[in-house]
Design a protein around this motif. Structure first.
Motif, PDB file in Angstrom:
ATOM      1  N   GLU A 213     -12.020  10.045   9.098  1.00  0.00           N
ATOM      2  CA  GLU A 213     -11.659  10.115  10.448  1.00  0.00           C
ATOM      3  C   GLU A 213     -11.261   8.608  10.707  1.00  0.00           C
ATOM      4  OE1 GLU A 213     -14.696  11.759  12.733  1.00  0.00           O
ATOM      5  OE2 GLU A 213     -14.340  13.680  12.077  1.00  0.00           O
ATOM      6  N   TRP A 214     -12.031   7.703  10.129  1.00  0.00           N
ATOM      7  CA  TRP A 214     -11.885   6.216  10.401  1.00  0.00           C
ATOM      8  C   TRP A 214     -10.436   5.532   9.378  1.00  0.00           C
ATOM      9  CZ3 TRP A 214     -13.646   2.851   6.440  1.00  0.00           C
ATOM     10  CH2 TRP A 214     -14.776   3.630   5.652  1.00  0.00           C
ATOM     11  N   GLN A 215      -9.811   6.409   8.975  1.00  0.00           N
ATOM     12  CA  GLN A 215      -8.754   5.974   7.873  1.00  0.00           C
ATOM     13  C   GLN A 215      -8.025   4.826   8.372  1.00  0.00           C
ATOM     14  OE1 GLN A 215      -6.612   8.661   5.429  1.00  0.00           O
ATOM     15  NE2 GLN A 215      -4.489   7.610   6.165  1.00  0.00           N
ATOM     16  N   LEU A 216      -7.960   3.449   7.702  1.00  0.00           N
ATOM     17  CA  LEU A 216      -7.449   2.247   8.081  1.00  0.00           C
ATOM     18  C   LEU A 216      -5.980   1.875   8.029  1.00  0.00           C
ATOM     19  CD1 LEU A 216     -10.171  -0.099   6.531  1.00  0.00           C
ATOM     20  CD2 LEU A 216     -10.078   0.816   8.997  1.00  0.00           C
ATOM     21  N   ILE A 217      -5.377   2.851   7.223  1.00  0.00           N
ATOM     22  CA  ILE A 217      -3.920   2.661   7.031  1.00  0.00           C
ATOM     23  C   ILE A 217      -3.306   4.276   6.907  1.00  0.00           C
ATOM     24  CG2 ILE A 217      -3.986   0.555   5.936  1.00  0.00           C
ATOM     25  CD1 ILE A 217      -3.213   2.050   3.140  1.00  0.00           C
ATOM     26  N   LYS A 218      -2.000   4.243   7.296  1.00  0.00           N
ATOM     27  CA  LYS A 218      -1.445   5.607   7.278  1.00  0.00           C
ATOM     28  C   LYS A 218      -1.001   6.243   5.999  1.00  0.00           C
ATOM     29  CE  LYS A 218      -0.468   4.954  11.849  1.00  0.00           C
ATOM     30  NZ  LYS A 218      -1.160   5.676  12.695  1.00  0.00           N
ATOM     31  N   ASP A 219      -1.000   7.588   5.892  1.00  0.00           N
ATOM     32  CA  ASP A 219      -0.986   8.383   4.694  1.00  0.00           C
ATOM     33  C   ASP A 219       0.418   7.677   3.939  1.00  0.00           C
ATOM     34  OD1 ASP A 219      -2.908   9.883   5.178  1.00  0.00           O
ATOM     35  OD2 ASP A 219      -1.826  11.526   6.166  1.00  0.00           O
ATOM     36  N   TYR A 220       1.417   7.350   4.562  1.00  0.00           N
ATOM     37  CA  TYR A 220       2.621   6.787   3.901  1.00  0.00           C
ATOM     38  C   TYR A 220       2.430   5.574   2.920  1.00  0.00           C
ATOM     39  CZ  TYR A 220       4.100   3.316   7.435  1.00  0.00           C
ATOM     40  OH  TYR A 220       3.986   2.233   8.102  1.00  0.00           O
ATOM     41  N   GLN A 221       1.582   4.768   3.791  1.00  0.00           N
ATOM     42  CA  GLN A 221       1.052   3.285   3.142  1.00  0.00           C
ATOM     43  C   GLN A 221       0.476   3.725   1.851  1.00  0.00           C
ATOM     44  OE1 GLN A 221      -0.561   1.768   6.903  1.00  0.00           O
ATOM     45  NE2 GLN A 221       1.235   0.188   6.763  1.00  0.00           N
ATOM     46  N   PHE A 222      -0.427   4.757   2.022  1.00  0.00           N
ATOM     47  CA  PHE A 222      -1.435   5.066   0.567  1.00  0.00           C
ATOM     48  C   PHE A 222      -0.346   5.439  -0.369  1.00  0.00           C
ATOM     49  CE2 PHE A 222      -5.471   5.387   3.338  1.00  0.00           C
ATOM     50  CZ  PHE A 222      -6.018   4.651   2.498  1.00  0.00           C
ATOM     51  N   LYS A 223       0.602   6.198   0.029  1.00  0.00           N
ATOM     52  CA  LYS A 223       1.543   6.783  -1.031  1.00  0.00           C
ATOM     53  C   LYS A 223       2.187   5.633  -1.582  1.00  0.00           C
ATOM     54  CE  LYS A 223       5.656   9.867  -1.468  1.00  0.00           C
ATOM     55  NZ  LYS A 223       6.817  10.575  -0.925  1.00  0.00           N
ATOM     56  N   ARG A 224       2.542   4.331  -0.878  1.00  0.00           N
ATOM     57  CA  ARG A 224       3.255   3.358  -1.533  1.00  0.00           C
ATOM     58  C   ARG A 224       2.308   2.666  -2.545  1.00  0.00           C
ATOM     59  NH1 ARG A 224       5.749  -0.135   3.601  1.00  0.00           N
ATOM     60  NH2 ARG A 224       7.623   1.542   4.126  1.00  0.00           N
ATOM     61  N   ILE A 225       1.005   2.666  -1.920  1.00  0.00           N
ATOM     62  CA  ILE A 225       0.048   2.224  -3.312  1.00  0.00           C
ATOM     63  C   ILE A 225      -0.088   3.114  -4.282  1.00  0.00           C
ATOM     64  CG2 ILE A 225      -2.319   1.758  -3.387  1.00  0.00           C
ATOM     65  CD1 ILE A 225      -2.714   1.319  -0.417  1.00  0.00           C
ATOM     66  N   ASP A 226       0.013   4.470  -4.167  1.00  0.00           N
ATOM     67  CA  ASP A 226       0.000   5.202  -5.281  1.00  0.00           C
ATOM     68  C   ASP A 226       1.333   5.368  -6.377  1.00  0.00           C
ATOM     69  OD1 ASP A 226      -2.417   6.444  -4.438  1.00  0.00           O
ATOM     70  OD2 ASP A 226      -1.352   8.150  -3.147  1.00  0.00           O
ATOM     71  N   THR A 227       2.265   5.058  -5.812  1.00  0.00           N
ATOM     72  CA  THR A 227       3.400   4.557  -6.390  1.00  0.00           C
ATOM     73  C   THR A 227       3.489   3.211  -7.340  1.00  0.00           C
ATOM     74  OG1 THR A 227       4.906   6.090  -4.830  1.00  0.00           O
ATOM     75  CG2 THR A 227       6.154   4.624  -6.223  1.00  0.00           C
ATOM     76  N   PHE A 228       3.081   2.515  -6.469  1.00  0.00           N
ATOM     77  CA  PHE A 228       2.851   1.091  -7.140  1.00  0.00           C
ATOM     78  C   PHE A 228       1.769   1.218  -8.512  1.00  0.00           C
ATOM     79  CE2 PHE A 228      -0.313  -2.344  -7.774  1.00  0.00           C
ATOM     80  CZ  PHE A 228       0.462  -3.289  -8.539  1.00  0.00           C
ATOM     81  N   LEU A 229       0.883   2.088  -8.396  1.00  0.00           N
ATOM     82  CA  LEU A 229      -0.262   2.253  -9.410  1.00  0.00           C
ATOM     83  C   LEU A 229       0.558   3.182 -10.413  1.00  0.00           C
ATOM     84  CD1 LEU A 229      -3.607   2.540  -7.370  1.00  0.00           C
ATOM     85  CD2 LEU A 229      -2.707   0.516  -8.655  1.00  0.00           C
ATOM     86  N   ASP A 230       1.136   4.032 -10.040  1.00  0.00           N
ATOM     87  CA  ASP A 230       1.831   5.048 -10.945  1.00  0.00           C
ATOM     88  C   ASP A 230       3.519   5.288 -10.609  1.00  0.00           C
ATOM     89  OD1 ASP A 230       2.484   6.789 -13.018  1.00  0.00           O
ATOM     90  OD2 ASP A 230       1.164   8.508 -11.933  1.00  0.00           O
ATOM     91  N   PRO A 231       4.108   4.552 -11.052  1.00  0.00           N
ATOM     92  CA  PRO A 231       5.667   4.571 -10.611  1.00  0.00           C
ATOM     93  C   PRO A 231       6.423   6.070 -10.866  1.00  0.00           C
ATOM     94  CG  PRO A 231       5.550   2.338 -11.468  1.00  0.00           C
ATOM     95  CD  PRO A 231       4.116   3.298 -11.846  1.00  0.00           C
ATOM     96  N   GLY A 232       5.692   6.610 -12.193  1.00  0.00           N
ATOM     97  CA  GLY A 232       6.172   7.822 -12.749  1.00  0.00           C
ATOM     98  C   GLY A 232       5.732   8.959 -11.692  1.00  0.00           C
ATOM     99  N   SER A 233       5.015   8.630 -10.733  1.00  0.00           N
ATOM    100  CA  SER A 233       4.641   9.779  -9.981  1.00  0.00           C
ATOM    101  C   SER A 233       5.869  10.181  -8.893  1.00  0.00           C
ATOM    102  CB  SER A 233       3.506   9.367  -8.778  1.00  0.00           C
ATOM    103  OG  SER A 233       3.601   8.394  -8.365  1.00  0.00           O
TER     104      SER A 233
END
Length: 379
Positions: A213-233
């Motif tokens: 409930e206290w998520q600090l950043i938006k979901d799309y920002q988490f998606k950017r982090i996921d893409t950086f860690l795994d560009p193939g996703s």
């Protein structure tokens, strides 16, 4: 006084200043820029007037400007450092209201035929002002909280404006450049340790907050982090740029495919091949040997600049030279790390190699400041 020093002092002042120039840095900067000319010619498909020729003209003008700045006494640059910062800051404010928009960002001001990026000016004027501040400040007060807050405010004010453009890469360079000058001036380790600890804690809190409930950043920002860690996703969208860059880097092998034979750039798979991702073209065409050779040119430029700064007995000149040399290091280190996938893509060009007007001109003028410090240092 040695025989050589006596003979140098007997020649006219103008010629003496030429002799006192840090010539290894001049040669190295020219060599790096020449690599840029070759690569811009290559990515343009053998066309000189597309990117290479304009870049050559800018370098010639910038090199002349570097010599002009170098021959002006260092005390003049100390005296105008505050003015340079104020002008740069006002230009950043003007970008908010009158800035030109390009590629989704508002970073430039149109001044007739000239397109100026004020954040590039701020990188250098910030270093100048901090060097002047610590030159004025008593050494005993350097680490006292009140006197630490002043430079922190001077760094944060333009950083916030740059983040709003948005330009994360330049914001990081402003923070890092300011921190390096403060560190070189003798600010206590405790301040830097506290900042690092807070950053680590913030990163940890961001990841722990995901899905709560206290998520600090938006979901799309988490998606950017996921893409950086795994560009193939997400290979066709968010991960496309870095995947194509890594393909180009890896396909170059040890000695490369040959000049103007890079398939990733020739077939337009590489994004921004003449600006942010030009290093990948170099690595594809000249392989590890070419990429490492360019890295050595950069490293030697930083080494000669830092040696000049560390040996200078004038505090302002020393801190300014160290700050500019370190900022130059951050330029190419961030760009190379970015295109290799070691850090997120933040839009930092490769200095003197990537195509661009403001960045090259201001960087050469900045090295003119280091040359002024080198020429006019106490002897």
């Amino acid at each position: 006084m040695s025989y050589l020093e006596y003979n140098v002092k007997t020649v006219p002042t103008g010629i003496r200043k030429i002799l006192y120039l840090n010539w290894p840095v001049v040669v190295l900067l020219t060599a790096i820029a020449s690599v840029g000319f070759l690569m811009l010619y290559s990515v343009a498909g053998g066309q000189l007037d597309t990117w290479a020729e304009p870049q050559m003209k800018r370098f010639a003008v910038g090199l002349a400007g570097m010599f002009v700045v170098a021959f002006i006494p260092i005390w003049f640059w100390r005296n105008v450092s505050a003015l340079a910062y104020v002008v740069s800051f006002l230009l950043l404010v003007a970008v908010e209201f009158f800035g030109a928009i390009g590629m989704g960002a508002q970073r430039w001001i149109e001044l007739g035929p000239l397109r100026l990026q004020p954040s590039e000016l701020m990188k250098i004027s910030l270093v100048m002002l901090l060097a002047a501040y610590y030159d004025w400040l008593d050494v005993k007060r350097v680490s006292r909280p009140l006197w630490v807050l002043i430079p922190v405010a001077l760094v944060l004010a333009p950083t916030i404006l740059v983040l709003k453009q948005p330009d994360l890469g330049t914001a990081i360079l402003l923070l890092a450049g300011g921190g390096i000058v403060m560190f070189a001036a003798g600010v206590s380790w405790w301040y830097f340790g506290t900042v690092i600890a807070l950053v680590v804690a913030l990163v940890f809190a961001v990841f722990e907050s995901r899905g709560t409930e206290w998520q600090l950043i938006k979901d799309y920002q988490f998606k950017r982090i996921d893409t950086f860690l795994d560009p193939g996703s997400d290979p066709l969208d968010a991960g496309y740029n870095i995947m194509q860059a890594q393909i180009a880097l890896g396909s170059g092998g040890w000695a490369g495919k040959g000049y103007m034979q890079g398939t990733q750039s020739r077939l337009n798979f590489l994004p921004e091949k003449h600006t942010d991702f030009i290093f990948t073209t170099l690595a594809e065409e000249f392989g590890f040997v070419g990429a490492f050779s360019l890295l050595m040119l950069y490293a030697l430029t930083v080494a000669f600049t830092l040696v000049s700064g560390l040996s200078n007995k004038d505090r302002f000149a020393s801190l300014m030279t160290i700050g500019i040399g370190s900022t130059f290091f951050l330029f190419f280190a961030v760009n190379m790390s970015m295109v290799m996938g070691l850090i997120p893509v933040v839009g930092v060009p490769l200095p003197l190699v990537s195509y661009g007007g403001t960045a090259m001109m201001i960087l050469l003028l900045a090295f003119g400041l280091t040359q002024s410090a080198h020429i006019h240092r106490p002897r």
